[in-house]
Each structure stands twice: as C-alpha cells, then as structure tokens.
Design a protein around this motif. Sequence first.
Motif, short mmCIF file in Angstrom:
data_model
loop_
_atom_site.label_atom_id
_atom_site.label_comp_id
_atom_site.label_asym_id
_atom_site.label_seq_id
_atom_site.Cartn_x
_atom_site.Cartn_y
_atom_site.Cartn_z
N GLU A 62 82.77 13.41 -2.29
CA GLU A 62 84.06 14.08 -2.38
C GLU A 62 84.08 15.42 -1.65
N GLY A 63 82.93 15.83 -1.14
CA GLY A 63 82.87 17.07 -0.36
C GLY A 63 82.44 18.30 -1.13
N PHE A 64 81.98 18.13 -2.34
CA PHE A 64 81.49 19.28 -3.12
C PHE A 64 80.30 19.91 -2.40
N LEU A 65 80.20 21.22 -2.53
CA LEU A 65 79.09 21.95 -1.93
C LEU A 65 78.22 22.64 -2.98
N ASP A 66 78.77 22.81 -4.17
CA ASP A 66 78.05 23.52 -5.23
C ASP A 66 77.81 22.56 -6.40
N PHE A 67 76.53 22.40 -6.72
CA PHE A 67 76.14 21.46 -7.78
C PHE A 67 75.51 22.18 -8.97
N THR A 68 75.86 23.45 -9.12
CA THR A 68 75.32 24.27 -10.20
C THR A 68 75.66 23.68 -11.57
N SER A 69 76.85 23.12 -11.71
CA SER A 69 77.24 22.56 -13.01
C SER A 69 76.32 21.41 -13.42
N LEU A 70 75.84 20.64 -12.45
CA LEU A 70 74.91 19.56 -12.77
C LEU A 70 73.56 20.12 -13.23
N LEU A 71 73.13 21.19 -12.60
CA LEU A 71 71.88 21.84 -13.00
C LEU A 71 71.99 22.41 -14.40
N VAL A 72 73.10 23.05 -14.69
CA VAL A 72 73.33 23.62 -16.03
C VAL A 72 73.35 22.50 -17.07
N HIS A 73 74.00 21.41 -16.75
CA HIS A 73 74.04 20.26 -17.67
C HIS A 73 72.62 19.72 -17.90
N GLY A 95 58.53 12.49 -6.38
CA GLY A 95 59.48 11.67 -5.65
C GLY A 95 60.63 11.09 -6.44
N TYR A 96 60.86 11.59 -7.66
CA TYR A 96 61.98 11.12 -8.47
C TYR A 96 63.26 11.84 -8.05
N PHE A 97 64.30 11.08 -7.80
CA PHE A 97 65.62 11.62 -7.47
C PHE A 97 65.52 12.75 -6.43
N PRO A 98 64.96 12.45 -5.26
CA PRO A 98 64.66 13.50 -4.29
C PRO A 98 65.85 14.34 -3.85
N SER A 99 66.99 13.72 -3.62
CA SER A 99 68.17 14.50 -3.17
C SER A 99 68.67 15.43 -4.27
N LEU A 100 68.77 14.89 -5.47
CA LEU A 100 69.24 15.69 -6.60
C LEU A 100 68.27 16.82 -6.91
N MET A 101 66.99 16.52 -6.95
CA MET A 101 65.99 17.56 -7.23
C MET A 101 65.97 18.59 -6.11
N GLY A 102 66.18 18.14 -4.87
CA GLY A 102 66.26 19.08 -3.75
C GLY A 102 67.41 20.05 -3.92
N GLU A 103 68.55 19.55 -4.35
CA GLU A 103 69.71 20.43 -4.61
C GLU A 103 69.41 21.40 -5.73
N PHE A 104 68.82 20.89 -6.80
CA PHE A 104 68.48 21.76 -7.93
C PHE A 104 67.53 22.87 -7.48
N ILE A 105 66.56 22.53 -6.67
CA ILE A 105 65.59 23.52 -6.20
C ILE A 105 66.28 24.56 -5.32
N LYS A 106 67.19 24.15 -4.47
CA LYS A 106 67.95 25.12 -3.65
C LYS A 106 68.68 26.11 -4.54
N ILE A 107 69.30 25.60 -5.60
CA ILE A 107 70.05 26.46 -6.52
C ILE A 107 69.09 27.42 -7.23
N ILE A 108 67.98 26.91 -7.71
CA ILE A 108 67.00 27.73 -8.42
C ILE A 108 66.48 28.85 -7.50
N GLU A 109 66.19 28.51 -6.27
CA GLU A 109 65.59 29.48 -5.35
C GLU A 109 66.60 30.51 -4.87
N ARG A 110 67.89 30.22 -4.97
CA ARG A 110 68.93 31.19 -4.60
C ARG A 110 69.05 32.31 -5.61
N LYS A 111 68.67 32.02 -6.87
CA LYS A 111 68.87 33.00 -7.95
C LYS A 111 67.77 33.99 -8.04
#
Length: 111
Positions: A62-73, A95-111
């Motif tokens: 759908e074009g979302f760029l921010d997945f912080t809500s998924l990380l919080v959940h 190697g579990y859920f590599p794309s999702l975990m990659g996004e979560f790690i990007k969010i974590i490292e931004r903070k």
Amino acid sequence: MDELKNDDTIHFHLQLLSKLIDIKQYPFIKLIIEHNITFQEYNNLFLLLDKLNEQYESQKEEGFLDFTSLLVHFGGMLTEKLDPNDTIFALKREGYFPSLMGEFIKIIERK
C-alpha cells in the motif's frame, strides 16, 4: 517429588546444552532455552510473527514507509521473558522473517 527432581535435572541439562550452542549460529534457540520459553509461548510468538509479517507485506504494498506501529505491537505482545530487541536481532540472524526483522532493526537503530 521425583517429578520435581526430574524437572530440575532436565532444566539443568538444558542449561548445560545451551552453553554449547554457538550464539552466533543459533542465537534465537539459545534465547528460547535460556529464558525457559514454553512450547505455547514459542507457538504464540510465531503466530504473532506470521500476523505481523502479513500486515507488513500488506502495508508495504500500500506504500507505507513507517512500520513503527508493527514494532510497538510486537514489543507489547511478546512474552515478558524475552527482550524485544534481543529477540529481533536473534530472529534476523537465524533468518526468520528477514524483511520484517530488517525493518524492525532499522527502526531500532534510528532511535
């Protein structure tokens, strides 16, 4: 009383075995053993991850760029026995859920 002794022995043996596991190769499994995660907690974690991964893929399409809500959940639904950040990094390394975990790690490292 013997059951209690057996549980203690099994727990002790698992702790010893967990020390043999190469943390670099199997960090998630090591977390599961070290934090005495039950079979039900393990299953619940993967049900949660499946659901979040589906939401991630849908939001990404759908074009979302921010997945912080998924990380919080994820952090809110994760068993108290596990640290969310440690769990995410361990899941990614195994190697579990590599794309999702990659996004979560990007969010974590931004903070």
